[in-house]
Motif scaffolding. Structure first.
Motif, PDB file in Angstrom:
ATOM      1  N   ASP A 198       0.828  -1.209   0.000  1.00 13.57           N
ATOM      2  CA  ASP A 198       0.000   0.000   0.000  1.00 13.57           C
ATOM      3  C   ASP A 198       0.864   1.262   0.000  1.00 13.57           C
ATOM      4  OD1 ASP A 198      -1.835  -1.982   0.289  1.00 13.57           O
ATOM      5  OD2 ASP A 198      -2.556  -1.376   2.269  1.00 13.57           O
ATOM      6  N   GLY A 199       0.824   1.996  -1.101  1.00 15.86           N
ATOM      7  CA  GLY A 199       1.544   3.260  -1.177  1.00 15.86           C
ATOM      8  C   GLY A 199       3.026   3.128  -1.457  1.00 15.86           C
ATOM      9  N   LEU A 200       3.521   1.897  -1.627  1.00 21.44           N
ATOM     10  CA  LEU A 200       4.965   1.709  -1.787  1.00 21.44           C
ATOM     11  C   LEU A 200       5.505   2.326  -3.067  1.00 21.44           C
ATOM     12  CD1 LEU A 200       7.615   0.473  -0.797  1.00 21.44           C
ATOM     13  CD2 LEU A 200       6.977  -1.655  -1.952  1.00 21.44           C
ATOM     14  N   ALA A 201       4.791   2.172  -4.173  1.00 19.07           N
ATOM     15  CA  ALA A 201       5.292   2.665  -5.461  1.00 19.07           C
ATOM     16  C   ALA A 201       4.983   4.134  -5.687  1.00 19.07           C
ATOM     17  CB  ALA A 201       4.716   1.824  -6.603  1.00 19.07           C
ATOM     18  N   PHE A 256      -6.000   7.750  -0.968  1.00 13.59           N
ATOM     19  CA  PHE A 256      -6.845   6.546  -0.921  1.00 13.59           C
ATOM     20  C   PHE A 256      -6.026   5.253  -0.888  1.00 13.59           C
ATOM     21  CE2 PHE A 256      -8.916   9.881  -3.445  1.00 13.59           C
ATOM     22  CZ  PHE A 256     -10.025  10.130  -2.649  1.00 13.59           C
ATOM     23  N   ASN A 257      -4.750   5.345  -1.220  1.00 15.06           N
ATOM     24  CA  ASN A 257      -3.910   4.155  -1.351  1.00 15.06           C
ATOM     25  C   ASN A 257      -3.046   3.909  -0.120  1.00 15.06           C
ATOM     26  OD1 ASN A 257      -0.933   3.179  -2.959  1.00 15.06           O
ATOM     27  ND2 ASN A 257      -2.777   1.928  -3.019  1.00 15.06           N
ATOM     28  N   THR A 258      -3.014   4.880   0.812  1.00 11.83           N
ATOM     29  CA  THR A 258      -2.201   4.704   2.002  1.00 11.83           C
ATOM     30  C   THR A 258      -2.753   3.563   2.854  1.00 11.83           C
ATOM     31  OG1 THR A 258      -1.184   5.891   3.848  1.00 11.83           O
ATOM     32  CG2 THR A 258      -3.489   6.340   3.429  1.00 11.83           C
ATOM     33  N   VAL A 263      -7.871   1.404  -2.428  1.00 16.21           N
ATOM     34  CA  VAL A 263      -7.796   1.105  -3.853  1.00 16.21           C
ATOM     35  C   VAL A 263      -6.337   0.885  -4.227  1.00 16.21           C
ATOM     36  CG1 VAL A 263      -7.571   3.535  -4.555  1.00 16.21           C
ATOM     37  CG2 VAL A 263      -8.550   1.882  -6.161  1.00 16.21           C
ATOM     38  N   PHE A 264      -6.115   0.047  -5.231  1.00 19.27           N
ATOM     39  CA  PHE A 264      -4.782  -0.174  -5.776  1.00 19.27           C
ATOM     40  C   PHE A 264      -4.723   0.433  -7.177  1.00 19.27           C
ATOM     41  CE2 PHE A 264      -5.290  -4.144  -3.104  1.00 19.27           C
ATOM     42  CZ  PHE A 264      -4.565  -3.634  -2.033  1.00 19.27           C
ATOM     43  N   MET A 265      -3.524   0.858  -7.595  1.00 17.78           N
ATOM     44  CA  MET A 265      -3.421   1.496  -8.909  1.00 17.78           C
ATOM     45  C   MET A 265      -3.494   0.486 -10.050  1.00 17.78           C
ATOM     46  SD  MET A 265       0.535   2.643  -9.541  1.00 17.78           S
ATOM     47  CE  MET A 265       0.807   3.543  -8.012  1.00 17.78           C
ATOM     48  N   GLY A 266      -3.087  -0.755  -9.812  1.00 18.58           N
ATOM     49  CA  GLY A 266      -3.083  -1.736 -10.874  1.00 18.58           C
ATOM     50  C   GLY A 266      -2.009  -1.435 -11.914  1.00 18.58           C
TER      51      GLY A 266
END
Length: 361
Positions: A198-201, A256-258, A263-266
């Motif tokens: 989550d949020g890594l990229a 929203f990704n933290t 949600v994930f970006m995909g």
């Protein structure tokens, strides 16, 4: 778009001259992309939930990830929308570098969308067949790179800038096409591999894009380019708007990704953002600097290459508990937030080191 409107309106009031300043448009692009992301984010997440576009979790992954199954994916769509609108509003659309960047961003976004669609709708965990995925990534990259080469052939726009050495700037010739291709495709896949927590990229992407905004501004300014001993490239300053739009859209998505992610970006997000960073690095002639500033992406990709190589060549022996390397630390017992934040800190340090090298020449 607003640049053209301002050029017309300036005859009525000089205040519209402010829109011609690249710094103003860069800040406005960031804020516009951020606000668009925050506005459309909940709507897109709800839509993805209705469509049941949920994350597919591999059985061989960390056990802690099983709880993520069904979390909406393909959230990268909101990133692309935010960047696209922001750039169209605030960039000078007569600048060819903007269109090369947008071609990679949205071309790779389409490939990523198809890959995600195969995973979440057709329930194919491998997604788009690998050879077709790399064929389209390669084709899009080569189209953009060939156009970039024709535009800047035998000028400073096709030289290789080597960090720490101000006198070493060889003219690449046709090797420019080869190097640029591998930078764009390689960075795209490296960001894709990093996008596993989550949020890594997204945060390293934001940091690197912000740094490239500063570099694009300096590269497009004759005086600063001369002062820093880097090539002056007349079209590059407009990339400030593109980069700051990535920063704004990325921060909006991170909302929203933290952890824990809504949600994930995909692949639609990771492939396009990675490609965008790669093409910007090529356009401002800082491919080697991208290796430094994007060190987290490089290590993630190398960990996979080493793991696969070791498995095949050393009788199924593994180097890491699991690859990419962020999963290795999860397997060692690190909580997910610890892995994420520490990778963010490392990314910030590498970006600062990269910026310092511009002066140490």
């Amino acid at each position: 778009m607003l640049v053209w409107l301002a050029e017309y309106l300036v005859q009525y009031h000089t205040i519209f001259n402010v829109i011609s300043y690249i710094t103003v448009r860069g800040v406005m692009a960031l804020l516009t992309a951020l606000l668009i992301s925050l506005w459309i984010g909940p709507k897109i997440i709800r839509r993805l939930q209705v469509l049941k576009f949920g994350q597919v979790i591999r059985a061989e992954g960390p056990e802690s990830h099983l709880s993520k199954k069904g979390t909406p994916t393909m959230g990268g769509i909101m990133i692309l929308i935010a960047i696209g609108i922001s750039v169209l509003l605030w960039a000078n659309l007569a600048n060819p570098y903007i269109w090369f960047s947008m071609l990679i961003l949205f071309g790779y976004g389409i490939v990523g969308f198809v890959d995600d669609y195969y995973k979440v709708v057709r329930k194919n965990t491998d997604g788009l067949i690998a050879r077709w995925k790399y064929f389209w990534l390669s084709a899009i990259a080569l189209v953009a790179v060939f156009g970039m080469y024709c535009l800047g052939k035998d000028t400073d726009a096709t030289r290789l800038v080597v960090p720490f050495f101000k006198e070493i700037m060889p003219q690449l010739g046709l090797f420019y096409i080869v190097l640029s291709y591998f930078v764009i495709v390689g960075t795209s896949n490296a960001v894709n591999l990093t996008d596993g927590l989550d949020g890594l990229a997204i945060m390293p992407t934001v940091l690197v894009a912000g740094a490239f905004a500063l570099i694009a501004w300096a590269t497009g300014n004759v005086n600063f380019a001369e002062y820093l001993h880097i090539p002056y490239i007349k079209y590059s300053s407009e990339l400030v708007v593109f980069c700051t739009a990535i920063v704004g859209a990325g921060l909006g998505f991170l909302w929203f990704n933290t952890y824990p992610a809504q949600v994930f970006m995909g692949d639609v997000g990771s492939l396009s953002l990675g490609g965008a960073l790669g093409v910007v690095a090529v356009l401002v002639r800082q491919e080697l600097l991208l290796v430094i500033m994007g060190g987290v992406f490089v290590v993630e990709a190398l960990s996979v290459i080493l793991q696969v190589g070791s498995y095949k060549l050393r009788n199924k022996q593994r180097i890491f508990l699991m690859a990419p390397i962020h999963h290795h630390y999860e397997k060692k017992g690190w909580p997910e937030p610890r892995v994420i934040v520490r990778f963010w800190i490392i990314s910030l340090m590498l970006v600062l080191i990269g910026l310092v090298t511009l002066k140490l020449r």
